[in-house]
Scaffold this motif. Sequence first.
Motif, PDB file in Angstrom:
ATOM      1  N   GLU A  12       0.847  -1.185   0.000  1.00  0.00           N
ATOM      2  CA  GLU A  12       0.000   0.000   0.000  1.00  0.00           C
ATOM      3  C   GLU A  12       0.882   1.234   0.000  1.00  0.00           C
ATOM      4  N   THR A  13       0.684   2.102  -0.953  1.00  0.00           N
ATOM      5  CA  THR A  13       1.510   3.297  -1.048  1.00  0.00           C
ATOM      6  C   THR A  13       1.171   4.311   0.037  1.00  0.00           C
ATOM      7  N   LYS A  14      -0.034   4.263   0.582  1.00  0.00           N
ATOM      8  CA  LYS A  14      -0.391   5.218   1.630  1.00  0.00           C
ATOM      9  C   LYS A  14       0.168   4.819   2.989  1.00  0.00           C
ATOM     10  N   ASN A  15       0.607   3.576   3.136  1.00  0.00           N
ATOM     11  CA  ASN A  15       1.174   3.102   4.390  1.00  0.00           C
ATOM     12  C   ASN A  15       2.643   3.500   4.431  1.00  0.00           C
ATOM     13  N   SER A  16       3.021   4.302   5.410  1.00  0.00           N
ATOM     14  CA  SER A  16       4.382   4.829   5.456  1.00  0.00           C
ATOM     15  C   SER A  16       5.237   4.096   6.482  1.00  0.00           C
ATOM     16  N   ASP A  17       5.129   2.778   6.542  1.00  0.00           N
ATOM     17  CA  ASP A  17       5.928   1.996   7.472  1.00  0.00           C
ATOM     18  C   ASP A  17       7.308   1.724   6.891  1.00  0.00           C
ATOM     19  N   THR A  18       8.304   1.796   7.772  1.00  0.00           N
ATOM     20  CA  THR A  18       9.672   1.442   7.415  1.00  0.00           C
ATOM     21  C   THR A  18      10.090   0.317   8.336  1.00  0.00           C
ATOM     22  N   VAL A  19      10.702  -0.724   7.770  1.00  0.00           N
ATOM     23  CA  VAL A  19      11.112  -1.880   8.567  1.00  0.00           C
ATOM     24  C   VAL A  19      12.602  -2.109   8.388  1.00  0.00           C
ATOM     25  N   ILE A  20      13.306  -2.211   9.500  1.00  0.00           N
ATOM     26  CA  ILE A  20      14.702  -2.634   9.499  1.00  0.00           C
ATOM     27  C   ILE A  20      14.648  -4.101   9.901  1.00  0.00           C
ATOM     28  N   GLY A  21      14.806  -4.985   8.941  1.00  0.00           N
ATOM     29  CA  GLY A  21      14.613  -6.423   9.136  1.00  0.00           C
ATOM     30  C   GLY A  21      15.613  -7.055  10.084  1.00  0.00           C
ATOM     31  N   HIS A  22      15.317  -8.289  10.438  1.00  0.00           N
ATOM     32  CA  HIS A  22      16.083  -9.052  11.429  1.00  0.00           C
ATOM     33  C   HIS A  22      17.583  -9.081  11.125  1.00  0.00           C
ATOM     34  N   GLU A  23      17.959  -9.227   9.870  1.00  0.00           N
ATOM     35  CA  GLU A  23      19.367  -9.329   9.518  1.00  0.00           C
ATOM     36  C   GLU A  23      19.933  -8.024   8.951  1.00  0.00           C
ATOM     37  N   ALA A  24      19.169  -6.945   9.013  1.00  0.00           N
ATOM     38  CA  ALA A  24      19.610  -5.667   8.463  1.00  0.00           C
ATOM     39  C   ALA A  24      20.394  -4.861   9.491  1.00  0.00           C
ATOM     40  N   TYR A  25      21.302  -4.022   8.981  1.00  0.00           N
ATOM     41  CA  TYR A  25      22.124  -3.142   9.806  1.00  0.00           C
ATOM     42  C   TYR A  25      22.102  -1.765   9.176  1.00  0.00           C
ATOM     43  N   PHE A  26      21.849  -0.727  10.000  1.00  0.00           N
ATOM     44  CA  PHE A  26      21.839   0.648   9.514  1.00  0.00           C
ATOM     45  C   PHE A  26      22.741   1.471  10.405  1.00  0.00           C
ATOM     46  N   GLN A  27      23.569   2.328   9.784  1.00  0.00           N
ATOM     47  CA  GLN A  27      24.450   3.201  10.540  1.00  0.00           C
ATOM     48  C   GLN A  27      24.244   4.632  10.078  1.00  0.00           C
ATOM     49  N   GLY A  28      24.012   5.539  11.031  1.00  0.00           N
ATOM     50  CA  GLY A  28      23.804   6.945  10.711  1.00  0.00           C
ATOM     51  C   GLY A  28      22.519   7.452  11.327  1.00  0.00           C
ATOM     52  N   THR A  29      22.081   8.636  10.914  1.00  0.00           N
ATOM     53  CA  THR A  29      20.837   9.217  11.402  1.00  0.00           C
ATOM     54  C   THR A  29      19.708   8.792  10.483  1.00  0.00           C
ATOM     55  N   LEU A  30      18.687   8.177  11.077  1.00  0.00           N
ATOM     56  CA  LEU A  30      17.541   7.679  10.325  1.00  0.00           C
ATOM     57  C   LEU A  30      16.350   8.594  10.583  1.00  0.00           C
ATOM     58  N   THR A  31      15.854   9.235   9.529  1.00  0.00           N
ATOM     59  CA  THR A  31      14.687  10.094   9.627  1.00  0.00           C
ATOM     60  C   THR A  31      13.510   9.348   9.016  1.00  0.00           C
ATOM     61  N   ALA A  32      12.532   9.015   9.843  1.00  0.00           N
ATOM     62  CA  ALA A  32      11.355   8.278   9.377  1.00  0.00           C
ATOM     63  C   ALA A  32      10.133   9.139   9.641  1.00  0.00           C
ATOM     64  N   LYS A  33       9.459   9.550   8.594  1.00  0.00           N
ATOM     65  CA  LYS A  33       8.289  10.428   8.746  1.00  0.00           C
ATOM     66  C   LYS A  33       7.046   9.668   9.200  1.00  0.00           C
ATOM     67  N   GLY A  34       6.988   8.374   8.968  1.00  0.00           N
ATOM     68  CA  GLY A  34       5.850   7.559   9.395  1.00  0.00           C
ATOM     69  C   GLY A  34       6.246   6.711  10.587  1.00  0.00           C
ATOM     70  N   SER A  35       5.847   5.449  10.548  1.00  0.00           N
ATOM     71  CA  SER A  35       6.206   4.550  11.630  1.00  0.00           C
ATOM     72  C   SER A  35       7.414   3.715  11.227  1.00  0.00           C
ATOM     73  N   LEU A  36       8.166   3.283  12.226  1.00  0.00           N
ATOM     74  CA  LEU A  36       9.394   2.537  12.012  1.00  0.00           C
ATOM     75  C   LEU A  36       9.416   1.333  12.942  1.00  0.00           C
ATOM     76  N   ARG A  37       9.748   0.165  12.388  1.00  0.00           N
ATOM     77  CA  ARG A  37       9.929  -1.041  13.188  1.00  0.00           C
ATOM     78  C   ARG A  37      11.369  -1.508  13.012  1.00  0.00           C
ATOM     79  N   VAL A  38      12.057  -1.713  14.141  1.00  0.00           N
ATOM     80  CA  VAL A  38      13.438  -2.157  14.119  1.00  0.00           C
ATOM     81  C   VAL A  38      13.506  -3.577  14.667  1.00  0.00           C
ATOM     82  N   ASP A  39      13.803  -4.531  13.790  1.00  0.00           N
ATOM     83  CA  ASP A  39      14.041  -5.909  14.200  1.00  0.00           C
ATOM     84  C   ASP A  39      15.511  -6.265  14.029  1.00  0.00           C
ATOM     85  N   GLY A  40      16.253  -5.410  13.349  1.00  0.00           N
ATOM     86  CA  GLY A  40      17.681  -5.602  13.138  1.00  0.00           C
ATOM     87  C   GLY A  40      18.469  -4.690  14.053  1.00  0.00           C
TER      88      GLY A  40
END
Length: 108
Positions: A12-40
Motif C-alpha cells: 500500500e503506497t499510503k502506508n508509510s511503514d519502514t522496517v529494518i529487518g532481522h538481519e539488516a544493519y543501519f548506521q547513521g541518522t535515520l529520519t522516518a516520517k511515518g512509523s518505524l519497526r526495528v528488528d535488526g
Amino acid sequence: MALFKNTNVAFETKNSDTVIGHEAYFQGTLTAKGSLRVDGRVDGSIVDAKLVTVGKTGKVKGDISCEVCSVAGEVKGNIAAVDHIEVLSCAKLEGDLRAPKVILEEGA
C-alpha cells in the motif's frame, strides 16, 4: 509472463511503514516520517518518526525522538517521545526516558 504471480502480496503506497529487518544493519541518522519497526540493528539516531517499535530482536545504539515509542528489544541511548513510551518486560534499556507518560512492564 507475470513477474509477480503471488497475488497475496500487497503493498500500500499510503502506508508509510519502514522496517529494518532481522538481519539488516543501519548506521547513521535515520529520519522516518511515518512509523518505524526495528528488528535488526541501528547504530545512530532515529528522528521525526510517529511510532518507533523496537522488536525483541531489535538493537538501537543511539537516541530516539518520536511521538510514541514501544521497546521490546535493546536500546542504548535516550528516548524522547511526544505522547508516551512503552517498555515491555523483555526490553533492555540504558539511557534516559522523557515523555508525558511512561509505561513500564514488570521485569523491564
